[in-house]
Design an enzyme around this catalytic site. Sequence first.
Site, PDB file in Angstrom:
ATOM      1  N   HIS A 252       0.800  -1.225   0.000  1.00  0.00           N
ATOM      2  CA  HIS A 252       0.000   0.000   0.000  1.00  0.00           C
ATOM      3  C   HIS A 252       0.838   1.284   0.000  1.00  0.00           C
ATOM      4  O   HIS A 252       0.784   2.071  -0.942  1.00  0.00           O
ATOM      5  CB  HIS A 252      -0.907   0.052   1.246  1.00  0.00           C
ATOM      6  CG  HIS A 252      -1.873  -1.082   1.376  1.00  0.00           C
ATOM      7  ND1 HIS A 252      -2.993  -1.235   0.586  1.00  0.00           N
ATOM      8  CD2 HIS A 252      -1.891  -2.121   2.251  1.00  0.00           C
ATOM      9  CE1 HIS A 252      -3.663  -2.314   0.970  1.00  0.00           C
ATOM     10  NE2 HIS A 252      -3.020  -2.871   1.967  1.00  0.00           N
TER      11      HIS A 252
HETATM   12  O1  RIB Z   1      -5.304  -0.033   4.485  1.00  0.00           O
HETATM   13  C1  RIB Z   1      -3.924   0.035   4.269  1.00  0.00           C
HETATM   14  C2  RIB Z   1      -3.278   0.953   5.240  1.00  0.00           C
HETATM   15  O2  RIB Z   1      -3.444   0.388   6.523  1.00  0.00           O
HETATM   16  C3  RIB Z   1      -1.749   1.089   5.037  1.00  0.00           C
HETATM   17  O3  RIB Z   1      -1.326   2.365   5.416  1.00  0.00           O
HETATM   18  C4  RIB Z   1      -1.189   0.060   5.950  1.00  0.00           C
HETATM   19  O4  RIB Z   1       0.083   0.452   6.498  1.00  0.00           O
HETATM   20  C5  RIB Z   1      -2.198   0.014   7.061  1.00  0.00           C
HETATM   21  O5  RIB Z   1      -1.841   1.009   7.980  1.00  0.00           O
END
Ligand code: RIB
Length: 325
Positions: A252
């Site tokens: 992500h």
């Molecule tokens: O949904 C993904 C997010 O949630 C990312 O920032 C990951 O690090 C978690 O914090």
Amino acid sequence: MIKAKPRTKDMPRSIIIDTDPSPDDAAAFLMALGSPDELEVLALTTVGGNVSLKNTTINTLKALELVGRTEIPVYMGADRPIKRDLITAEEVHGNTGFEGYDLPEPKAKAKSGFAPDKIIELVMENEPNSITICAIAPLTNIALAMQKEPKLAKRLQEIVLMGGARSEGGNVTPAAEYNIYVDPEAAEIVFNSGTPITMIPLDCTHKALSTDARLEKLRAVGTPHMEAFYHLLKFNRIFDQEKMNLDGGPLHDPTTIAYLLKPEIFKSKKVNVTISTDYELTRGMSVVDWWGKMNLPINTNMLYDLDSEAYYDLVIERLALASKT
Ligand code: RIB
Ligand code: CA
């Protein structure tokens, strides 16, 4: 306090990264440190999120120590959302938030000062529109800074945030993605602030998978920190990989840095995004007005697709360059 130098067009872009490390966060901020010609990391600010504030801060310091970059200032922020209790995600990231590879307890410490105050100080003491915030965690620190300094929103160059979801649905509830779900009131403040926002939702990050092939390519760089990240990212993908039955799990947070480095590998659309805060079923839902039905102001540049091969090559290239050891 590190002051950004007077701006010239060929200067690196000055950024503050607000983070709640799990390994995808750490890969993001180390990628930024591996890109000194394009990005100047003024500070890392930590927040309660994936794990407690104490552990997100320890994980930040561990990652910096791993690559010999403890000159980067780290400031601790909020240990919980503006109005709600903190909801952590140990089931995804493990008890410490940094499982899969043992790193020593950090020797370095966070600097004194509350992260929202430091965000205000850095932004207000530098040229207008010269600082970008990369937000890869619940938005509590940024919202608190905006509440404390009403001039902040208009002085920021941009907020590039990983969070939200349109047609992909949520990863915490059917409606909401984690970073927005945890502190929807903070997200509402940020999306209504008037600051230029680039949002990278699950619709995009779920196309950026840490497949076996990509992790092996990362490991093949052969340096100690890349070996560590091979194991950290391999652990970090398990939860989503099993839930989504995919070859890999989404990587992500580095999408925010990849966007600053190579925006051309993404597809985007300017939309209105409104955050649901008042109804439990849709708590933290990022309502994306894709077809402009509501005639609401356009407040977001939403990235909805990417060239995932080019993305992962960039992650590997710049993460590899982060180390000074
Ligand atoms: O949904 C993904 C997010 O949630 C990312 O920032 C990951 O690090 C978690 O914090
Ligand atoms: Ca994160």
